[in-house]
Design a protein around this motif. Sequence first.
Motif, PDB file in Angstrom:
ATOM      1  N   PRO A  17       0.489  -1.362   0.235  1.00 14.30           N
ATOM      2  CA  PRO A  17       0.466   0.089  -0.183  1.00 14.30           C
ATOM      3  C   PRO A  17       1.192   1.122   0.384  1.00 14.30           C
ATOM      4  O   PRO A  17       0.132   2.200  -0.724  1.00 14.30           O
ATOM      5  CB  PRO A  17      -0.913  -0.007   1.736  1.00 14.30           C
ATOM      6  CG  PRO A  17      -1.196  -1.439   1.746  1.00 14.30           C
ATOM      7  CD  PRO A  17       1.107  -2.537   1.292  1.00 14.30           C
ATOM      8  N   ASP A  18       2.075   1.464   1.306  1.00 18.90           N
ATOM      9  CA  ASP A  18       2.830   2.401   0.517  1.00 18.90           C
ATOM     10  C   ASP A  18       3.924   2.364  -0.647  1.00 18.90           C
ATOM     11  O   ASP A  18       3.411   3.474  -1.149  1.00 18.90           O
ATOM     12  CB  ASP A  18       3.795   2.501   1.491  1.00 18.90           C
ATOM     13  CG  ASP A  18       3.419   2.510   3.140  1.00 18.90           C
ATOM     14  OD1 ASP A  18       1.992   3.031   3.404  1.00 18.90           O
ATOM     15  OD2 ASP A  18       4.312   1.815   3.811  1.00 18.90           O
ATOM     16  N   GLU A  19       4.073   1.363  -1.770  1.00 21.21           N
ATOM     17  CA  GLU A  19       4.699   2.058  -2.656  1.00 21.21           C
ATOM     18  C   GLU A  19       3.873   2.330  -3.982  1.00 21.21           C
ATOM     19  O   GLU A  19       3.876   3.063  -4.735  1.00 21.21           O
ATOM     20  CB  GLU A  19       4.907   0.233  -3.069  1.00 21.21           C
ATOM     21  CG  GLU A  19       6.154  -0.740  -2.058  1.00 21.21           C
ATOM     22  CD  GLU A  19       7.340   0.799  -2.675  1.00 21.21           C
ATOM     23  OE1 GLU A  19       7.456   1.718  -3.313  1.00 21.21           O
ATOM     24  OE2 GLU A  19       8.340   0.558  -2.215  1.00 21.21           O
ATOM     25  N   VAL A  20       1.950   1.911  -2.862  1.00 22.73           N
ATOM     26  CA  VAL A  20       1.009   2.230  -4.229  1.00 22.73           C
ATOM     27  C   VAL A  20       0.801   3.599  -4.040  1.00 22.73           C
ATOM     28  O   VAL A  20       1.151   4.036  -5.407  1.00 22.73           O
ATOM     29  CB  VAL A  20      -0.590   1.764  -4.452  1.00 22.73           C
ATOM     30  CG1 VAL A  20      -1.886   1.738  -5.360  1.00 22.73           C
ATOM     31  CG2 VAL A  20       0.037  -0.395  -4.883  1.00 22.73           C
ATOM     32  N   ALA A  21       1.095   3.592  -2.205  1.00 19.95           N
ATOM     33  CA  ALA A  21       0.528   5.410  -2.614  1.00 19.95           C
ATOM     34  C   ALA A  21       1.425   6.130  -2.905  1.00 19.95           C
ATOM     35  O   ALA A  21       1.334   7.485  -3.894  1.00 19.95           O
ATOM     36  CB  ALA A  21       0.339   5.939  -0.833  1.00 19.95           C
ATOM     37  N   GLN A  22       2.756   5.850  -3.089  1.00 22.26           N
ATOM     38  CA  GLN A  22       4.307   6.941  -3.246  1.00 22.26           C
ATOM     39  C   GLN A  22       4.235   6.312  -5.371  1.00 22.26           C
ATOM     40  O   GLN A  22       4.824   7.456  -5.523  1.00 22.26           O
ATOM     41  CB  GLN A  22       5.391   5.754  -3.120  1.00 22.26           C
ATOM     42  CG  GLN A  22       6.324   6.743  -3.324  1.00 22.26           C
ATOM     43  CD  GLN A  22       6.347   8.021  -2.446  1.00 22.26           C
ATOM     44  OE1 GLN A  22       6.280   8.179  -1.139  1.00 22.26           O
ATOM     45  NE2 GLN A  22       7.404   9.504  -2.625  1.00 22.26           N
ATOM     46  N   THR A  29       3.661  14.539  -8.242  1.00 19.17           N
ATOM     47  CA  THR A  29       4.793  15.567  -8.280  1.00 19.17           C
ATOM     48  C   THR A  29       5.059  16.267  -9.479  1.00 19.17           C
ATOM     49  O   THR A  29       5.717  17.068  -9.980  1.00 19.17           O
ATOM     50  CB  THR A  29       6.104  14.693  -7.283  1.00 19.17           C
ATOM     51  OG1 THR A  29       5.081  15.020  -6.070  1.00 19.17           O
ATOM     52  CG2 THR A  29       7.029  15.209  -7.122  1.00 19.17           C
ATOM     53  N   SER A  30       5.713  14.601 -10.862  1.00 17.09           N
ATOM     54  CA  SER A  30       5.334  14.769 -11.877  1.00 17.09           C
ATOM     55  C   SER A  30       5.005  15.578 -12.810  1.00 17.09           C
ATOM     56  O   SER A  30       4.843  16.284 -13.837  1.00 17.09           O
ATOM     57  CB  SER A  30       6.074  13.896 -12.410  1.00 17.09           C
ATOM     58  OG  SER A  30       5.097  12.351 -12.764  1.00 17.09           O
ATOM     59  N   GLY A  31       4.197  16.229 -11.990  1.00 16.45           N
ATOM     60  CA  GLY A  31       2.551  16.615 -13.325  1.00 16.45           C
ATOM     61  C   GLY A  31       2.002  15.613 -14.593  1.00 16.45           C
ATOM     62  O   GLY A  31       0.908  16.208 -14.799  1.00 16.45           O
ATOM     63  N   ALA A  80      -6.713  16.237  -5.228  1.00 19.80           N
ATOM     64  CA  ALA A  80      -7.142  17.670  -4.879  1.00 19.80           C
ATOM     65  C   ALA A  80      -6.572  18.372  -5.441  1.00 19.80           C
ATOM     66  O   ALA A  80      -5.086  18.080  -5.364  1.00 19.80           O
ATOM     67  CB  ALA A  80      -7.090  17.466  -2.938  1.00 19.80           C
ATOM     68  N   ASN A  81      -6.993  19.668  -4.682  1.00 22.81           N
ATOM     69  CA  ASN A  81      -6.503  21.234  -5.229  1.00 22.81           C
ATOM     70  C   ASN A  81      -5.203  20.962  -3.672  1.00 22.81           C
ATOM     71  O   ASN A  81      -5.540  21.294  -2.915  1.00 22.81           O
ATOM     72  CB  ASN A  81      -7.387  22.114  -5.584  1.00 22.81           C
ATOM     73  CG  ASN A  81      -7.863  21.993  -7.225  1.00 22.81           C
ATOM     74  OD1 ASN A  81      -7.334  21.051  -8.103  1.00 22.81           O
ATOM     75  ND2 ASN A  81      -9.161  21.668  -6.548  1.00 22.81           N
ATOM     76  N   ARG A  82      -4.203  21.595  -4.389  1.00 23.00           N
ATOM     77  CA  ARG A  82      -3.623  21.789  -2.723  1.00 23.00           C
ATOM     78  C   ARG A  82      -4.190  22.919  -2.494  1.00 23.00           C
ATOM     79  O   ARG A  82      -3.256  22.786  -1.485  1.00 23.00           O
ATOM     80  CB  ARG A  82      -1.910  22.979  -3.788  1.00 23.00           C
ATOM     81  CG  ARG A  82      -1.305  22.312  -2.577  1.00 23.00           C
ATOM     82  CD  ARG A  82       0.008  23.317  -3.523  1.00 23.00           C
ATOM     83  NE  ARG A  82       0.873  22.219  -4.434  1.00 23.00           N
ATOM     84  CZ  ARG A  82       1.456  21.270  -3.960  1.00 23.00           C
ATOM     85  NH1 ARG A  82       2.048  21.099  -3.190  1.00 23.00           N
ATOM     86  NH2 ARG A  82       2.056  20.672  -4.746  1.00 23.00           N
ATOM     87  N   ASP A 143      19.065  21.977  -3.514  1.00 18.17           N
ATOM     88  CA  ASP A 143      18.685  22.965  -4.305  1.00 18.17           C
ATOM     89  C   ASP A 143      16.964  23.089  -4.937  1.00 18.17           C
ATOM     90  O   ASP A 143      16.997  24.302  -4.763  1.00 18.17           O
ATOM     91  CB  ASP A 143      19.571  23.706  -4.807  1.00 18.17           C
ATOM     92  CG  ASP A 143      20.972  23.917  -4.206  1.00 18.17           C
ATOM     93  OD1 ASP A 143      21.027  23.956  -2.801  1.00 18.17           O
ATOM     94  OD2 ASP A 143      21.512  23.948  -4.976  1.00 18.17           O
ATOM     95  N   LYS A 144      17.076  21.364  -5.492  1.00 17.95           N
ATOM     96  CA  LYS A 144      15.597  21.485  -6.250  1.00 17.95           C
ATOM     97  C   LYS A 144      14.448  21.222  -5.020  1.00 17.95           C
ATOM     98  O   LYS A 144      12.859  21.433  -5.358  1.00 17.95           O
ATOM     99  CB  LYS A 144      15.837  20.200  -6.419  1.00 17.95           C
ATOM    100  CG  LYS A 144      16.574  20.399  -7.739  1.00 17.95           C
ATOM    101  CD  LYS A 144      16.523  18.988  -8.335  1.00 17.95           C
ATOM    102  CE  LYS A 144      17.875  18.799  -9.672  1.00 17.95           C
ATOM    103  NZ  LYS A 144      18.160  17.634 -10.442  1.00 17.95           N
ATOM    104  N   GLY A 145      14.556  20.921  -3.484  1.00 12.71           N
ATOM    105  CA  GLY A 145      13.603  21.022  -2.921  1.00 12.71           C
ATOM    106  C   GLY A 145      12.620  19.632  -2.946  1.00 12.71           C
ATOM    107  O   GLY A 145      13.089  18.559  -3.772  1.00 12.71           O
ATOM    108  N   PRO A 146      12.091  19.105  -1.813  1.00 13.99           N
ATOM    109  CA  PRO A 146      11.567  18.297  -2.036  1.00 13.99           C
ATOM    110  C   PRO A 146      10.471  17.464  -3.197  1.00 13.99           C
ATOM    111  O   PRO A 146      10.911  16.412  -2.867  1.00 13.99           O
ATOM    112  CB  PRO A 146      10.658  18.139  -0.280  1.00 13.99           C
ATOM    113  CG  PRO A 146      10.266  19.863   0.208  1.00 13.99           C
ATOM    114  CD  PRO A 146      11.633  20.248  -0.931  1.00 13.99           C
ATOM    115  N   GLU A 147       9.969  18.224  -3.044  1.00  8.48           N
ATOM    116  CA  GLU A 147       8.421  18.026  -4.190  1.00  8.48           C
ATOM    117  C   GLU A 147       9.279  18.370  -5.718  1.00  8.48           C
ATOM    118  O   GLU A 147       8.405  17.675  -5.809  1.00  8.48           O
ATOM    119  CB  GLU A 147       7.434  19.892  -4.246  1.00  8.48           C
ATOM    120  CG  GLU A 147       6.662  19.749  -3.446  1.00  8.48           C
ATOM    121  CD  GLU A 147       5.723  20.726  -3.650  1.00  8.48           C
ATOM    122  OE1 GLU A 147       5.688  21.056  -4.188  1.00  8.48           O
ATOM    123  OE2 GLU A 147       4.836  21.512  -2.212  1.00  8.48           O
TER     124      GLU A 147
END
Length: 246
Positions: A17-22, A29-31, A80-82, A143-147
């Motif tokens: 389940p964690d793998e699917v959620a990730q 995140t990639s769009g 969901a909208n951020r 430098d790119k950040g966590p997202e």
Amino acid sequence: MQKSTLFDAIARPRRLPDEVAQSVMSAITSGALKPGDKLPSEAEMSSNFNVARTVVREAISLLKFDGVVDSRRGVGAFVANREERTSFRISPACFEKRREIIKLLQLRTSVQSGAAALAAELRTDAQMEVIETVLQELLEANDKGPEAALEERVEAELRLYQLITEASENEYFCDVVNMIEMNIQNYLRSAFLKNAAACEFEPNVILEHKAVVAAIRDQAPETARVATRKRFSNASDSLAARKDFA
């Protein structure tokens, strides 16, 4: 049933389940998945990931809990909208995993500091060059950040300390560090990534990594020992201090 190209089948049998959620989070995140997009059906995702529908159901529940997706009865799940997401929350299961990560970090604090001291004494110029290269990769990912670069940043940090451990020329240190990382990868990766995103991108953390590498570069064993102990002790302390925002 025709498979979507959004997701790949999961080969590893644990933490499904964690793998699917990730994987869904990575698509967001990639769009590849945007706010308002409808997720593939439960049956389609089950086929795409090559897992049971109950696994997909649990993964969607995790994402719903964190406010990443919305579920509409009879319609499906949507990204969901951020701006409409609820405050960041961590599931109770994640708190249990966090405690396990803290224990592993406590163990690694002692092991890694000893390995770093030996690495400072014994490392070769070639080993130092590779360590410096991976540190630079860590800095660039940071430098790119966590997202944008969470997994890239985490993997660079893991490689950095693997290389430092290998430079100790002590296979027993390597065995213990590999055991710790295997536990994280097999059982705690999702929680580890979530906590890394919250704790590990701070400027002081980067200074701590740089201090470790500088001590090894200068061949200063005790300085390397102290700097490494500080880095992993602080990682454990910051993780333990986190709160659940409801």
